[in-house]
Design a protein around this motif. Structure first.
Motif, short mmCIF file in Angstrom:
data_model
loop_
_atom_site.label_atom_id
_atom_site.label_comp_id
_atom_site.label_asym_id
_atom_site.label_seq_id
_atom_site.Cartn_x
_atom_site.Cartn_y
_atom_site.Cartn_z
N GLN A 41 0.91 -1.21 0.21
CA GLN A 41 -0.04 0.04 0.04
C GLN A 41 0.84 1.11 0.04
OE1 GLN A 41 -3.32 -0.15 -0.06
NE2 GLN A 41 -3.16 -2.40 -0.36
N GLY A 42 0.26 2.28 -0.31
CA GLY A 42 0.95 3.30 -0.08
C GLY A 42 0.94 4.07 1.38
N PRO A 43 1.74 4.95 1.84
CA PRO A 43 2.01 5.54 3.05
C PRO A 43 0.57 6.34 3.21
CG PRO A 43 3.90 6.20 1.80
CD PRO A 43 2.66 5.50 1.04
N PHE A 109 11.70 11.73 2.99
CA PHE A 109 11.32 10.40 3.70
C PHE A 109 12.66 9.80 4.20
CE2 PHE A 109 6.77 9.60 3.05
CZ PHE A 109 6.71 10.52 2.35
N GLY A 110 12.67 9.34 5.48
CA GLY A 110 13.45 8.45 5.93
C GLY A 110 13.42 7.25 5.60
N PRO A 111 14.17 6.22 6.02
CA PRO A 111 14.30 4.79 5.51
C PRO A 111 13.08 3.96 6.08
CG PRO A 111 15.80 5.09 7.06
CD PRO A 111 15.43 6.37 6.89
N TYR B 37 6.95 9.23 -6.54
CA TYR B 37 7.97 8.86 -5.61
C TYR B 37 8.13 7.22 -6.32
CZ TYR B 37 7.52 12.53 -2.28
OH TYR B 37 7.54 13.77 -1.56
N GLN B 39 9.98 3.95 -4.59
CA GLN B 39 10.57 3.28 -3.42
C GLN B 39 11.19 2.00 -3.74
OE1 GLN B 39 7.14 1.90 -0.65
NE2 GLN B 39 8.62 2.68 1.09
N SER B 42 14.84 -1.21 -0.56
CA SER B 42 15.42 -0.58 0.59
C SER B 42 14.42 0.25 1.31
CB SER B 42 16.59 0.27 0.47
OG SER B 42 16.16 1.47 -0.42
N ARG B 43 13.31 0.78 0.86
CA ARG B 43 12.24 1.28 1.69
C ARG B 43 12.44 2.75 1.41
NH1 ARG B 43 12.45 -2.13 6.01
NH2 ARG B 43 13.04 -0.17 7.24
N GLN B 44 13.38 3.29 1.31
CA GLN B 44 13.72 4.90 0.98
C GLN B 44 12.86 5.39 0.04
OE1 GLN B 44 16.41 6.30 3.20
NE2 GLN B 44 15.59 8.21 2.86
N MET B 45 11.95 6.13 0.28
CA MET B 45 11.15 6.91 -0.80
C MET B 45 11.92 8.23 -1.17
SD MET B 45 7.76 6.20 -1.32
CE MET B 45 6.32 6.22 -0.36
N LEU B 47 11.73 11.28 -4.16
CA LEU B 47 10.92 11.92 -5.19
C LEU B 47 11.79 11.80 -6.70
CD1 LEU B 47 8.97 13.90 -5.55
CD2 LEU B 47 10.66 15.88 -5.33
N MET B 89 8.89 0.31 -6.42
CA MET B 89 7.42 0.57 -6.37
C MET B 89 7.52 2.06 -6.82
SD MET B 89 5.15 -1.60 -5.46
CE MET B 89 3.81 -0.77 -4.62
N PHE B 91 4.93 5.24 -6.70
CA PHE B 91 3.75 5.74 -5.96
C PHE B 91 3.65 7.33 -6.67
CE2 PHE B 91 2.59 2.88 -2.83
CZ PHE B 91 3.98 2.32 -2.48
N PHE B 102 -1.45 9.33 -1.12
CA PHE B 102 -0.57 8.55 -2.33
C PHE B 102 -1.64 7.41 -2.75
CE2 PHE B 102 3.98 9.11 -1.50
CZ PHE B 102 3.81 9.72 -0.14
N GLY B 103 -1.24 7.22 -3.95
CA GLY B 103 -2.16 5.95 -4.72
C GLY B 103 -1.50 4.71 -4.06
N THR B 104 -1.82 3.56 -4.58
CA THR B 104 -1.66 2.31 -4.06
C THR B 104 -0.29 1.82 -4.75
OG1 THR B 104 -3.20 1.14 -5.66
CG2 THR B 104 -3.96 1.47 -3.37
#
Lengths: 118, 112
Positions: A41-43, A109-111, B37, B39, B42-45, B47, B89, B91, B102-104
């Motif tokens: 999902q998105g944040p 954003f952070g990690p 965005y 992602q 590593s999860r870091q969003m 831009l 991913m 977004f 955000f979208g999905t």
């Protein structure tokens, strides 16, 4: 310039235990956000701070979640007690603040912290 | 309430080819911003690109460009010359009144 720092990166706890996440925003950024991101999902916004004031906490489950941003810099998000459904990634973001100039609406954003509740 | 829709849960593209990711949004506001965005695992969003609604010209950042259709409330992202590092991913996000929605997401796979 250092980015948004979050700790810990991973946390595993048993249900009903408390947990806290810490965030240090980019220096000079007045606005700080906490987001919840479920898998795939998105944040989703939990709370937004303008300096030390929580200006939007409408999505924060206040029965078990709390947050603070003392002195308008670092922020802590707490869950007590944690439930199985709280397993997710918790993201912190910061921005210079709307209306302060070009790009002020961008969020950095952070990690994130991946929380697993067992 | 504003909503953002990404109708492609997954996309794949051959390395060096071009791919377009779709995004639509719903709003009654006239002044807003749109973002893509990225992602990675590593999860870091990160831009990728932004577009101000009052600007008619489509934003471009190196290999990334958008097709912004305000009347249709459409904001697609085109990635040219796809590279392995583009796998992530993606977004789409809408911002107005200091709130980001955000979208999905669309999971992009790059095929070597």
């Amino acid at each position: 310039e250092a980015g948004v720092v979050q700790s810990p990166r991973y946390k595993i706890i048993e249900k009903k235990q408390p947990v806290a996440f810490w965030c240090n925003p980019i220096s000079g950024h007045n606005t700080l956000y906490w987001y919840l991101q479920n898998l795939g999902q998105g944040p989703e916004l939990l709370i937004r701070y303008e300096n030390e004031e929580a200006v939007d906490d409408s999505q924060l489950p206040k029965d078990r979640f709390s947050a603070e941003r003392l002195k308008g810099v670092d922020s802590t998000l707490k869950i007590q007690p944690a439930e199985l459904g709280d397993s997710a990634v918790y993201l912190c973001a910061s921005s210079p603040g709307w209306g302060t100039g070009t790009g002020s609406y961008e969020q950095y954003f952070g990690p994130g912290t991946r929380l697993t509740v067992t | 309430a504003q909503t953002v829709t990404q109708s492609q849960p997954e996309m794949s593209v051959q390395e060096a080819e071009t791919v377009t990711l779709s995004c639509t949004y719903d709003t009654s506001e006239s002044d807003y911003y749109l973002f893509w965005y990225k992602q990675p695992p590593s999860r870091q969003m990160i831009l990728v690109i932004r577009q101000e609604a009052y600007k008619q010209q489509n934003a471009t950042e190196n290999r990334f460009s958008v097709n912004f259709q305000k009347a249709a409330k459409s904001f697609s992202l085109k990635i040219s010359d796809s590279q392995l590092g583009d796998a992530a991913m993606y977004f789409c996000a809408y911002a107005s009144n200091e709130k980001l929605t955000f979208g999905t997401g669309t999971r992009l796979t790059i095929i070597p």
